[in-house]
Design a protein around this motif. Structure first.
Motif, PDB file in Angstrom:
ATOM      1  N   ASP A  96      13.687  -8.211 -14.258  1.00 57.08           N
ATOM      2  CA  ASP A  96      12.683  -7.215 -14.651  1.00 57.08           C
ATOM      3  C   ASP A  96      11.293  -7.822 -14.866  1.00 57.08           C
ATOM      4  O   ASP A  96      10.331  -7.079 -15.112  1.00 57.08           O
ATOM      5  N   ARG A  97      11.170  -9.144 -14.789  1.00 55.84           N
ATOM      6  CA  ARG A  97       9.886  -9.770 -15.112  1.00 55.84           C
ATOM      7  C   ARG A  97       8.791  -9.368 -14.134  1.00 55.84           C
ATOM      8  O   ARG A  97       7.652  -9.093 -14.542  1.00 55.84           O
ATOM      9  N   GLU A  98       9.099  -9.340 -12.852  1.00 57.59           N
ATOM     10  CA  GLU A  98       8.080  -9.025 -11.861  1.00 57.59           C
ATOM     11  C   GLU A  98       7.555  -7.605 -12.049  1.00 57.59           C
ATOM     12  O   GLU A  98       6.343  -7.361 -11.955  1.00 57.59           O
ATOM     13  N   ALA A  99       8.455  -6.657 -12.309  1.00 61.23           N
ATOM     14  CA  ALA A  99       8.029  -5.272 -12.528  1.00 61.23           C
ATOM     15  C   ALA A  99       7.162  -5.155 -13.773  1.00 61.23           C
ATOM     16  O   ALA A  99       6.185  -4.389 -13.797  1.00 61.23           O
ATOM     17  N   LEU A 100       7.475  -5.940 -14.791  1.00 56.50           N
ATOM     18  CA  LEU A 100       6.701  -5.900 -16.030  1.00 56.50           C
ATOM     19  C   LEU A 100       5.296  -6.465 -15.801  1.00 56.50           C
ATOM     20  O   LEU A 100       4.302  -5.898 -16.268  1.00 56.50           O
ATOM     21  N   ARG A 101       5.217  -7.562 -15.072  1.00 55.92           N
ATOM     22  CA  ARG A 101       3.898  -8.138 -14.781  1.00 55.92           C
ATOM     23  C   ARG A 101       3.062  -7.178 -13.923  1.00 55.92           C
ATOM     24  O   ARG A 101       1.843  -7.050 -14.118  1.00 55.92           O
ATOM     25  N   ALA A 102       3.722  -6.528 -12.974  1.00 51.47           N
ATOM     26  CA  ALA A 102       3.006  -5.581 -12.119  1.00 51.47           C
ATOM     27  C   ALA A 102       2.468  -4.409 -12.927  1.00 51.47           C
ATOM     28  O   ALA A 102       1.346  -3.942 -12.707  1.00 51.47           O
ATOM     29  N   ALA A 103       3.248  -3.923 -13.894  1.00 54.23           N
ATOM     30  CA  ALA A 103       2.806  -2.813 -14.741  1.00 54.23           C
ATOM     31  C   ALA A 103       1.624  -3.229 -15.605  1.00 54.23           C
ATOM     32  O   ALA A 103       0.675  -2.461 -15.799  1.00 54.23           O
TER      33      ALA A 103
ATOM     34  N   THR B  63      -0.591  -5.638 -14.862  1.00 57.64           N
ATOM     35  CA  THR B  63      -1.747  -5.800 -13.988  1.00 57.64           C
ATOM     36  C   THR B  63      -2.350  -4.453 -13.603  1.00 57.64           C
ATOM     37  O   THR B  63      -3.580  -4.278 -13.608  1.00 57.64           O
ATOM     38  N   ALA B  64      -1.491  -3.492 -13.273  1.00 56.09           N
ATOM     39  CA  ALA B  64      -1.974  -2.162 -12.901  1.00 56.09           C
ATOM     40  C   ALA B  64      -2.701  -1.497 -14.053  1.00 56.09           C
ATOM     41  O   ALA B  64      -3.709  -0.805 -13.865  1.00 56.09           O
ATOM     42  N   SER B  65      -2.232  -1.708 -15.251  1.00 59.00           N
ATOM     43  CA  SER B  65      -2.878  -1.123 -16.426  1.00 59.00           C
ATOM     44  C   SER B  65      -4.249  -1.746 -16.662  1.00 59.00           C
ATOM     45  O   SER B  65      -5.219  -1.049 -17.001  1.00 59.00           O
TER      46      SER B  65
ATOM     47  N   THR C 125      -3.934   2.292 -15.203  1.00 64.54           N
ATOM     48  CA  THR C 125      -2.646   2.977 -15.101  1.00 64.54           C
ATOM     49  C   THR C 125      -1.932   2.897 -16.446  1.00 64.54           C
ATOM     50  O   THR C 125      -1.911   1.845 -17.079  1.00 64.54           O
ATOM     51  N   PRO C 126      -1.333   3.999 -16.902  1.00 61.90           N
ATOM     52  CA  PRO C 126      -0.630   3.951 -18.205  1.00 61.90           C
ATOM     53  C   PRO C 126       0.440   2.862 -18.210  1.00 61.90           C
ATOM     54  O   PRO C 126       1.222   2.742 -17.259  1.00 61.90           O
ATOM     55  N   TYR C 127       0.429   2.070 -19.253  1.00 63.72           N
ATOM     56  CA  TYR C 127       1.458   1.029 -19.403  1.00 63.72           C
ATOM     57  C   TYR C 127       2.637   1.664 -20.134  1.00 63.72           C
ATOM     58  O   TYR C 127       2.635   1.834 -21.354  1.00 63.72           O
ATOM     59  N   ASP C 128       3.633   2.068 -19.369  1.00 62.04           N
ATOM     60  CA  ASP C 128       4.800   2.773 -19.909  1.00 62.04           C
ATOM     61  C   ASP C 128       5.991   2.369 -19.055  1.00 62.04           C
ATOM     62  O   ASP C 128       6.120   2.803 -17.909  1.00 62.04           O
TER      63      ASP C 128
ATOM     64  N   LEU D 187     -10.274  -6.253 -24.266  1.00 62.27           N
ATOM     65  CA  LEU D 187     -10.188  -7.211 -25.361  1.00 62.27           C
ATOM     66  C   LEU D 187      -8.740  -7.522 -25.729  1.00 62.27           C
ATOM     67  O   LEU D 187      -8.375  -8.682 -25.914  1.00 62.27           O
ATOM     68  N   ARG D 188      -7.939  -6.472 -25.844  1.00 63.85           N
ATOM     69  CA  ARG D 188      -6.540  -6.669 -26.240  1.00 63.85           C
ATOM     70  C   ARG D 188      -5.725  -5.453 -25.841  1.00 63.85           C
ATOM     71  O   ARG D 188      -6.261  -4.363 -25.604  1.00 63.85           O
ATOM     72  N   MET D 189      -4.395  -5.666 -25.781  1.00 60.93           N
ATOM     73  CA  MET D 189      -3.439  -4.574 -25.570  1.00 60.93           C
ATOM     74  C   MET D 189      -2.688  -4.356 -26.878  1.00 60.93           C
ATOM     75  O   MET D 189      -2.208  -5.317 -27.483  1.00 60.93           O
TER      76      MET D 189
END
Length: 635
Positions: free
Chosen positions: A193-200, A202-204, A209-212, A242-244
């Motif tokens: 699941d790491r790649e999908a998490l990094r992609a989400a 980056t997209a955010s 893009t909503p990080y969900d 600045l931060r998430m």
């Protein structure tokens, strides 16, 4: 004239602290007060004369009486006026005020002339800090109640990541056991699941893009959990991130429930398909087996076609057993339920299995001390237990132990939540356990599907367990499997228990009489089956009235003057079903006997229907039809 340096220093201190609204107290080495400004007088509640005449001892006494933490005063200044040292402490007054005290030596060169104490009112700052701490504690408590953690990821390139207490609990990490970086976090994410998490992420960051996202984590104990994360990005005035700030929730139980629901929906859909197929096949097989038997009645033993017709009949009968298992799985099989003691069934089956499974399999039965009365079709339950036992034998190719146990247990809410759709409450439980090779989780997820089998080609149809599943569902029960590779399998059948009823006397044995003179109303929408019944009975002396629907049957019945002795009807037809027709006819005509021909139905015969309504399961042969008609009419 210039003032002495000491006076100049004190004056400068006094002016400075007056400007900052800080209190000032200057004491010489003889414990005498050299100076105190007006803010000190206001803080201490003392007058200038009291301070000047009383000295340090009186000040300490008066302040201690007004402080909540007077021990802090004495601990930090055990002997006011002795050689001073630098220190800082906090004084809390009983009226809620809080002052920060700074103590420093009053020094000229190498000579110490006394000490200076300044007092700054920090009441508002302390209250603000305490309020923030209360909010933080409340937030932590709310997160613990909701099982939702929070996190803050800095986007300044440092990779710093801060977790709340609940987030630590969700990830199974002890306090202080997390490095506090994004890299350390990704180490705990499931590798797939790491790649999908990094992609989400980056997209955010790049596209808003909503990080969900839902993903798996691997805890320190090796357990895999599902979590749901969502976050928003804090940006500066120029739009630079600045931060998430995000939340994380453990959704493992929800995912399990969703998987169970999807599995139940899939099984239900397969069941509807299986029932529909069995319905059409049963009508066709009834005609095939029936006409084959009629043809055999016309053929001599030496006829060249007799062997072929016999093979047709046997093939139809074998196919009929498959449709019965499909109907049991789909829960569309018409049952004749009654109350019985499942202890007696298990005991009886145990004796049979000792011979059926062979000498290499040891069979042990342990039944509950009290009777366990349940409602169902005993024959179907016996067949279900035999199927489970045969599967267990196949899982023990070199022999082993099979144990059947009955108990009365109460399912609690926790078990019910983990085993949807069972409800909490008492159940009579039959457990069948073996010490065979067991099953993987992937296999367990599919064992109740029709035609799914792990056996070699030709060694199994894949319908045994699906039939057991359907039987239990149809009587309102449940079945669960617990298995592990190399450690065997346990199936548990959960029956809703019922109160015992008085036993009824068995009907006396009757001589079979194939001929009669009674009036039969035959209702069947399938022309092939309707014509088969007419052909099978045409030489038996009955008066037969044929109808293709319930509506036609009621019209025929209303036009007759003579009574109808027997209604022979299909269970399900377009328009009114055979069950509805039977209910109407039984109410209108006293003494009417009814035979329901069942190939597929959503209903069951009522427990208290007695002997007026009976079941004839499709596919049937003319011989079975004649026997059942006479048995029903001769009651």
């Amino acid at each position: 004239m210039d003032r002495p340096p000491l006076e100049q220093t004190i004056a400068l201190l006094e002016a400075t602290l007056d400007a900052t609204h800080d209190a000032l107290l200057v004491v010489d080495l003889n414990r005498r007060v050299i100076c105190s400004n007006r803010h000190f007088l206001e803080m201490s509640g003392m007058s200038h004369d009291e301070i000047t005449s009383g000295g340090v001892a009186v000040i300490a006494q008066r302040l201690s009486a007004r402080l909540e933490n007077s021990d802090a005063l004495t601990a930090s200044a055990p002997d006011l006026g002795t050689e001073p040292t630098r220190r800082v402490d906090v004084l809390r007054f009983t009226d809620g005020r809080v002052f920060e005290r700074h103590v420093a030596p009053l020094q000229f060169g190498s000579r110490i002339a006394g000490r200076v104490e300044s007092f700054r009112d920090i009441t508002d700052a302390v209250r603000t800090a305490e309020s923030l701490e209360q909010h933080r504690a409340s937030l932590e408590q709310a997160q613990a109640v909701a099982h939702v953690g929070s996190w803050v990821a800095e986007l300044d390139g440092s990779g710093q990541l801060t977790w709340s207490v609940e987030t630590y609990r969700i990830f199974g990490v002890p306090a202080g056991g997390f490095a506090g970086t994004s890299d350390a976090f990704y180490e705990q994410v499931h590798p797939d699941d790491r790649e999908a998490l990094r992609a989400a992420r980056t997209a955010s960051l790049e596209h808003d893009t909503p990080y969900d996202i839902e993903h798996r984590i691997v805890r320190a104990d090796g357990s895999v959990r599902w979590v749901h994360e969502c976050a928003s990005i804090v940006r500066d005035s120029s739009g630079r991130p600045l931060r998430m700030i995000g939340t994380v929730q453990d959704i493992t139980q929800r995912r399990q429930l969703e998987d169970q629901l999807r599995q139940a929906q899939k099984m239900e859909a397969i069941g509807r398909l299986a029932g529909g197929i069995a319905h059409d096949l049963n009508n066709a097989l009834t005609a095939m087996a029936g006409y084959a038997e009629l043809a055999l009645g016309e053929l001599t033993a030496e006829h060249v076609a007799r062997a072929d017709v016999e093979e047709i009949r046997r093939a139809a009968e074998r196919a009929g057993s498959v449709t019965r298992q499909l109907l049991a799985f789909s829960r569309k099989q018409l049952l004749e339920p009654r109350e019985f003691d499942v202890n007696e069934t298990v005991t009886s089956i145990g004796r049979l299995l000792s011979r059926l499974l062979g000498p290499d399999v040891r069979v042990q039965t342990r039944v509950a001390d009290q009777p366990l009365r349940v409602i169902g079709d005993p024959g179907q339950i016996e067949q279900a237990l035999i199927n489970l036992a045969v599967n267990a034998r196949d899982a023990m190719p070199v022999g082993g132990q099979l144990t059947m146990t009955t108990t009365l247990e109460t399912v609690d809410e926790e078990f019910a939540r983990a085993h949807v759709p069972i409800a909490a409450g008492p159940y009579a439980i039959v457990s069948i356990a073996d010490n065979g090779h067991g099953m993987s989780r992937e296999t367990q997820a599919r064992i109740f599907e029709p035609f799914f089998t792990t056996k070699e080609a030709g060694k199994g149809t894949g319908l045994g367990l699906s039939m057991v599943y359907g039987t239990m569902k149809q009587i309102g029960g449940f079945i669960f499997a617990d298995s592990e590779l190399g450690r065997g399998t346990t199936f548990r059948l959960y029956f809703p228990p019922v109160a015992a009823r008085p036993a009824t006397a068995a009907a006396p044995a009757r001589d079979e009489r194939p001929h009669g003179h009674e009036t039969l109303l035959i209702v069947e929408d399938e022309a092939a089956v309707r014509n088969l019944v007419a052909s099978a009975l045409r030489n038996d002396g009955y008066r037969m009235l044929l109808a293709s629907s319930a509506e036609d049957a009621l019209t025929i019945a209303d036009s007759l003057r003579d009574p109808i002795d027997l209604l022979l009807t299909d269970a399900i037809m377009p328009g009114k079903s055979g069950m509805e027709l039977a209910a109407i006819m039984v109410e209108r005509y006293a003494g009417l006997r009814v035979i329901i021909m069942s190939g597929y139905t959503d209903e069951t015969l009522p427990v208290d229907s007695g002997e007026r309504v009976t079941l004839l399961q499709k596919p049937f042969t003319p011989r079975e039809l004649r026997r059942r008609i006479r048995e029903t009419l001769d009651v």
